[in-house]
Scaffold this motif. Structure first.
Motif, short mmCIF file in Angstrom:
data_model
loop_
_atom_site.label_atom_id
_atom_site.label_comp_id
_atom_site.label_asym_id
_atom_site.label_seq_id
_atom_site.Cartn_x
_atom_site.Cartn_y
_atom_site.Cartn_z
N PRO A 68 2.74 -7.93 -0.37
CA PRO A 68 2.02 -6.68 -0.60
C PRO A 68 2.72 -5.81 -1.65
O PRO A 68 3.94 -5.62 -1.60
CB PRO A 68 2.04 -6.00 0.78
CG PRO A 68 2.14 -7.14 1.75
CD PRO A 68 3.02 -8.15 1.08
N GLU A 69 1.96 -5.32 -2.61
CA GLU A 69 2.52 -4.50 -3.69
C GLU A 69 3.25 -3.29 -3.14
O GLU A 69 4.27 -2.85 -3.69
CB GLU A 69 1.40 -4.06 -4.63
CG GLU A 69 1.87 -3.34 -5.89
CD GLU A 69 2.47 -4.29 -6.92
OE1 GLU A 69 3.16 -3.77 -7.83
OE2 GLU A 69 2.27 -5.51 -6.81
N SER A 70 2.74 -2.76 -2.05
CA SER A 70 3.32 -1.53 -1.48
C SER A 70 4.74 -1.74 -0.95
O SER A 70 5.47 -0.76 -0.75
CB SER A 70 2.42 -1.00 -0.36
OG SER A 70 2.32 -1.96 0.69
N TRP A 71 5.14 -2.96 -0.72
CA TRP A 71 6.49 -3.21 -0.21
C TRP A 71 7.56 -2.88 -1.25
O TRP A 71 8.70 -2.62 -0.90
CB TRP A 71 6.64 -4.66 0.22
CG TRP A 71 5.91 -5.01 1.50
CD1 TRP A 71 5.07 -4.21 2.20
CD2 TRP A 71 5.98 -6.26 2.19
NE1 TRP A 71 4.58 -4.89 3.30
CE2 TRP A 71 5.14 -6.14 3.32
CE3 TRP A 71 6.64 -7.46 1.97
CZ2 TRP A 71 4.94 -7.18 4.23
CZ3 TRP A 71 6.47 -8.49 2.87
CH2 TRP A 71 5.63 -8.36 4.00
N GLY A 72 7.20 -2.97 -2.52
CA GLY A 72 8.19 -2.73 -3.56
C GLY A 72 9.23 -3.83 -3.67
O GLY A 72 10.35 -3.59 -4.12
N ILE A 73 8.86 -5.02 -3.26
CA ILE A 73 9.77 -6.17 -3.30
C ILE A 73 9.02 -7.36 -3.89
O ILE A 73 7.87 -7.63 -3.51
CB ILE A 73 10.28 -6.53 -1.89
CG1 ILE A 73 11.02 -5.34 -1.27
CG2 ILE A 73 11.21 -7.75 -1.95
CD1 ILE A 73 11.41 -5.55 0.18
#
Length: 388
Positions: free
Chosen positions: A62-67
């Motif tokens: 998921p893009e929102s994880w920032g990983i």
């Protein structure tokens, strides 16, 4: 189970055995030998020159994880595995040391993939090749070795591959390549397009160009040594984690600081895991190790197919499982960044093993809890407690 190196915990690197000098049966100043040597080195170097770099693939998170999670796809080498780099380095090392000679066989102790690649290079320079391997090695690998002109010498006890290889070399006047001793020294870890340099170059335009972690697995230990040394030499802050399967002694040796640990059972994850602390494994260079259940390795490699449509061998699953756990830790700590692991070889070599439910049942492996843990993590961002 996992451990991070702290305080003064140390592992003393094992002493490398001295390679016995080969039988002197050729005048190394002879023009014919020097011409053969120059042509052999040219052929091996030309293979590298015409080979493109391997891809760095993204595992969807998921893009929102920032990983960001990447897999360096070493299965696209001409012989289909990470070991193509190693075999090329070992052949150049053996040729330039005067150990590989015209007409004399090269012998190697292997669980398969290195032997496939070495058979390719032996054929390239026109010398015989013999692979000493456990009888349990996948049939696909033995067929590939024979396709490249090599011969397979199978043994019932995997612990005997070293002595059998040395004996065959002595009897034939050939050269025992001994990847488990020379992998870490044959590879130029300072650069020259080694795997570490390639990874950092390919990440240069990504949002996190310096990875927080690189996760490797260990058979010889050469790859983890190359990556770790390159990172230290280049003054990066990246950490290196080595993921170890069941029936392997690397993890225990790293934790206890002992070079004398051993394991009586052969690894079910081909290509990684060893019954002894191999001379080419450099424990002090790496930052962390994880012990990965074999069922988790298989679950992860099947999850990889579902995520990116690529089948890979079991060692890839071992590294991927550890990488996902590291991603979960970063999420918990609120850290962003990137993690890199490897696709070591293609899954079509293991259709009768890691992709066979019958084989799993015969081995007593239940991958369902681990597959469920991966699915839950990717859906929620939380690592299930029962997954370890």
């Amino acid at each position: 189970m996992q451990h991070t190196r702290t305080g003064d915990a140390r592992v003393t690197s094992p002493v490398h055995p001295v390679c016995p000098a080969p039988t002197i049966d050729v005048d190394r100043s002879d023009p014919a030998y020097r011409a053969w040597l120059k042509e052999s080195v040219r052929k091996v170097q030309a293979d590298a020159n015409r080979s493109a770099d391997t891809h760095l693939l993204r595992f969807p998170l998921p893009e929102s994880w920032g990983i960001d999670l990447y897999l360096k796809d070493e299965s696209t080498h001409p012989t289909g595995s990470l070991k193509h780099r190693l075999a090329r380095s070992l052949f150049l090392y053996g040729l330039c040391n005067g150990w590989i000679r015209p007409g004399k066989p090269v012998i190697e102790a292997s669980s398969g993939s290195t032997a496939v690649s070495e058979a390719y290079f032996a054929k390239l320079i026109g010398v015989p090749f013999i692979a000493v391997m456990p009888r349990t090695t996948s049939s696909a690998k033995t067929r590939l070795i024979e396709f490249h002109g090599g011969r397979c010498h199978l043994v019932d006890d995997p612990r005997t591959v070293y002595e059998v290889s040395a004996r065959l070399a002595a009897e034939s006047g050939g050269h025992y390549m001994d990847q488990f001793t020379y992998a870490e020294r044959a590879t130029d870890w300072r650069g020259n397009n080694n795997i570490a340099e390639s990874v950092f170059e390919q990440l240069r335009l990504e949002r996190f160009p310096e990875p927080a972690w690189i996760v490797a697995t260990a058979g010889t230990g050469g790859t983890s040594a190359t990556i770790a040394r390159y990172i230290h030499y280049s003054q990066y802050d990246t950490r290196v984690c080595v993921a170890d399967p069941e029936n392997s002694c690397f993890f225990d040796g790293w934790v206890t600081g002992s070079n004398d640990v051993s394991c009586d059972s052969p690894s079910r994850i081909e290509g990684i895991g060893r019954p002894r602390m191999e001379p080419s494994f450099v424990p002090n260079a790496v930052d962390r190790m994880m012990k990965v259940p074999d069922a988790a390795s298989v679950a992860a490699v099947r999850a990889l197919e579902g995520a990116i449509g690529r089948r890979a061998g079991g060692s890839t699953g071992t590294g991927l499982w550890s990488s996902l756990k590291i991603v979960a830790e970063m999420l918990t700590l609120g850290r962003s960044g990137s993690v890199v692991t490897l696709i070591c070889d293609p899954g079509d070599r293991y259709l009768d093993k890691y992709y066979s439910d019958d084989w799993l049942a015969g081995q007593g492996l239940d991958i369902r809890p681990y597959a469920a843990a991966i699915d839950a993590f990717l859906a929620t961002g939380e690592w299930p407690d029962h997954a370890g």
